[in-house]
Design a protein around this motif. Structure first.
Motif, PDB file in Angstrom:
ATOM      1  N   ARG A 212     -38.266-139.042 -17.206  1.00 45.51           N
ATOM      2  CA  ARG A 212     -36.831-139.039 -17.508  1.00 45.51           C
ATOM      3  C   ARG A 212     -36.594-139.357 -18.973  1.00 45.51           C
ATOM      4  NH1 ARG A 212     -33.828-142.900 -13.477  1.00 45.51           N
ATOM      5  NH2 ARG A 212     -32.050-141.933 -14.513  1.00 45.51           N
ATOM      6  N   THR A 213     -37.693-139.554 -19.715  1.00 46.73           N
ATOM      7  CA  THR A 213     -37.552-139.949 -21.116  1.00 46.73           C
ATOM      8  C   THR A 213     -37.610-138.756 -22.059  1.00 46.73           C
ATOM      9  OG1 THR A 213     -39.950-140.307 -21.326  1.00 46.73           O
ATOM     10  CG2 THR A 213     -38.600-142.180 -20.628  1.00 46.73           C
ATOM     11  N   GLY A 214     -37.968-137.569 -21.560  1.00 51.97           N
ATOM     12  CA  GLY A 214     -38.024-136.387 -22.404  1.00 51.97           C
ATOM     13  C   GLY A 214     -36.652-135.769 -22.586  1.00 51.97           C
ATOM     14  N   PRO A 215     -36.575-134.667 -23.336  1.00 48.09           N
ATOM     15  CA  PRO A 215     -35.301-133.992 -23.547  1.00 48.09           C
ATOM     16  C   PRO A 215     -34.696-133.529 -22.220  1.00 48.09           C
ATOM     17  CG  PRO A 215     -36.952-133.199 -25.090  1.00 48.09           C
ATOM     18  CD  PRO A 215     -37.672-134.045 -24.090  1.00 48.09           C
ATOM     19  N   GLN A 216     -33.409-133.791 -22.030  1.00 52.02           N
ATOM     20  CA  GLN A 216     -32.721-133.407 -20.797  1.00 52.02           C
ATOM     21  C   GLN A 216     -31.496-132.566 -21.137  1.00 52.02           C
ATOM     22  OE1 GLN A 216     -31.889-136.804 -18.296  1.00 52.02           O
ATOM     23  NE2 GLN A 216     -33.777-137.822 -18.922  1.00 52.02           N
ATOM     24  N   ARG A 217     -31.414-131.416 -20.494  1.00 51.62           N
ATOM     25  CA  ARG A 217     -30.292-130.507 -20.729  1.00 51.62           C
ATOM     26  C   ARG A 217     -29.011-131.097 -20.139  1.00 51.62           C
ATOM     27  NH1 ARG A 217     -27.745-125.952 -18.384  1.00 51.62           N
ATOM     28  NH2 ARG A 217     -27.338-124.274 -19.885  1.00 51.62           N
ATOM     29  N   GLY A 218     -27.910-130.908 -20.839  1.00 49.91           N
ATOM     30  CA  GLY A 218     -26.626-131.406 -20.364  1.00 49.91           C
ATOM     31  C   GLY A 218     -26.107-130.607 -19.181  1.00 49.91           C
ATOM     32  N   GLU A 219     -25.195-131.186 -18.431  1.00 47.82           N
ATOM     33  CA  GLU A 219     -24.625-130.500 -17.272  1.00 47.82           C
ATOM     34  C   GLU A 219     -23.686-129.375 -17.723  1.00 47.82           C
ATOM     35  OE1 GLU A 219     -22.597-133.393 -14.999  1.00 47.82           O
ATOM     36  OE2 GLU A 219     -24.411-134.315 -14.196  1.00 47.82           O
ATOM     37  N   SER A 220     -23.687-128.306 -16.956  1.00 49.27           N
ATOM     38  CA  SER A 220     -22.744-127.218 -17.214  1.00 49.27           C
ATOM     39  C   SER A 220     -21.394-127.558 -16.571  1.00 49.27           C
ATOM     40  CB  SER A 220     -23.279-125.898 -16.660  1.00 49.27           C
ATOM     41  OG  SER A 220     -24.410-125.468 -17.395  1.00 49.27           O
ATOM     42  N   LEU A 221     -20.333-127.066 -17.162  1.00 47.91           N
ATOM     43  CA  LEU A 221     -18.983-127.307 -16.656  1.00 47.91           C
ATOM     44  C   LEU A 221     -18.387-126.000 -16.145  1.00 47.91           C
ATOM     45  CD1 LEU A 221     -17.617-129.590 -19.529  1.00 47.91           C
ATOM     46  CD2 LEU A 221     -18.630-130.293 -17.354  1.00 47.91           C
TER      47      LEU A 221
END
Length: 381
Positions: free
Chosen positions: A120-129
């Motif tokens: 969970r510490t790597g790059p995480q894509r943001g949620e789509s709206l």
């Protein structure tokens, strides 16, 4: 194995014709009930747990299940009934059981054979709206530009997503060593089971912010109301979606932002209806226009156009106006417009008009009404 073994279907409490999903669901229930970690020191529960594992190992494998259905225990264990007393030696597919045991303990499951949990510490894509946008019939036909106001999560402009006050930086969590997860190992009759769960000290981030940013209070992100310009392409239809890449919630740890999905709703038009790229409408004509023909104005999405109605036009006749329909979405050309006419019967006639119409009617012959003649001819037959 003992000759007093219970039938595998009985062990899991399912019928012989049970589906794979029913077998898996039944195993989850039994294994959770008798798991040694939930029944410490209970030998009977331990035995039933082993029994359930053995049953599931066979019934979850289509090849072994077929042999068991045909030959019974002898089909899956050559030592059965031979006095070898060998016990259960089958191997498990821990990829499948990982899902099951994660339900019991939470987090990831590695089963003593290695295995990892996604960091969970790597790059995480943001949620789509996803938002809705209503436009007019004409705006859908010819395209337009609209402003859409949304609430989304943006990167903090002060700390640029780090969550730290100016001049400081996040520190590696000493509790999990920066992995964001803690691992627990349990010794069970089946072997060593490992479970992973988010680190309670850093919340699974792997980093700890000791001097938080005052703007976002260490979150690295903040809720923001923003307005986005949207180009609506010509020809878009009701219910279709426009995707704006990177206009959703901000990502974490350097991950990209999500997308903004805009679902288009097209308002109904009082005159026109649409099917694909074609436009349809109904238009009233007078009795005189129907009989004598003549020029009339017909509305289109481009404005009014003139069309000549032929003599003897009947109610329900349809005329085609080429190229007066909807432009093809992201393509070339346009559809057509189809106009269906109907004769409006005049009302509120005065005495003079009625007399004139009566005299006119008396001049007509049977051959002036072909459809009427055909109808009564069929009726007589």
């Amino acid at each position: 194995m003992s000759d007093k073994k219970r039938d595998y279907y009985e062990v899991l409490g399912v019928s012989k014709g049970a589906s794979d999903e029913e077998i898996k669901k039944a195993y989850r229930k039994v294994a959770k009930k008798y798991h040694p970690d939930l029944n410490p020191g209970d030998k009977e529960a331990e035995a039933k747990f082993k029994e359930a594992n053995e049953a599931y190992e066979v019934l979850s494998d289509s090849t072994k299940k077929a042999r068991y259905d045909q030959f019974g225990f002898a089909g899956v264990d050559p030592n059965y009934g031979a006095g070898a007393g060998g016990g259960f030696t089958g191997g498990f597919d821990f990829g499948d059981l990982g899902d099951i045991f994660s339900d019991f303990f939470g987090g990831g499951f590695t089963g003593g054979f290695g295995g990892t949990r996604q960091s969970r510490t790597g790059p995480q894509r943001g949620e789509s709206l996803r938002v809705g946008l209503t436009i007019t019939f004409e705006e859908a036909a010819f395209g337009c530009e609209k402003s859409v106001t949304i609430e989304r999560v943006d990167q903090c402009p002060t700390c640029h997503g780090s969550g730290c006050a100016e001049g400081s930086s996040p520190e590696t969590c000493s509790h999990c060593g920066g992995s964001g997860v803690i691992q627990q190992r349990r010794q069970t009759p089946m072997g060593v089971f490992s479970t992973q769960s988010p680190c309670p000290a850093c919340g699974g981030k792997g980093k700890i912010v000791k001097d938080p940013c005052k703007t976002c209070r260490g979150a690295g992100q903040q809720q923001k109301r923003t307005t986005v310009q949207v180009k609506i392409p010509a020809g878009i239809d009701n219910g279709q979606t426009i995707s704006l890449r990177g206009q959703g919630n901000a990502g974490r740890n350097g991950g990209p932002a999500g997308d903004l999905q805009i679902v288009v709703t097209v308002r109904p038009h009082p005159l026109f209806r649409r099917e694909g790229t074609n436009v349809y409408c109904d238009a009233p004509i007078t009795f005189a226009q129907a009989v004598l023909g003549g020029e009339m104005e017909i509305p289109t999405i481009d404005g009014k156009v003139k069309y000549t109605i032929p003599e003897g036009t009947q109610t329900g006749s349809a005329f085609r106006l080429r190229g007066k329909g909807i432009p093809a979405l992201n393509g070339r050309g346009r559809g057509d417009q189809y106009v269906t006419v109907y004769i409006e019967t005049p009302r509120n006639l005065n005495k003079q008009q009625k007399e004139a119409l009566k005299k006119f009617s008396e001049t007509l012959q049977e051959n002036n009404y072909e459809e009427r003649k055909s109808f009564f001819s069929k009726f007589k037959k």
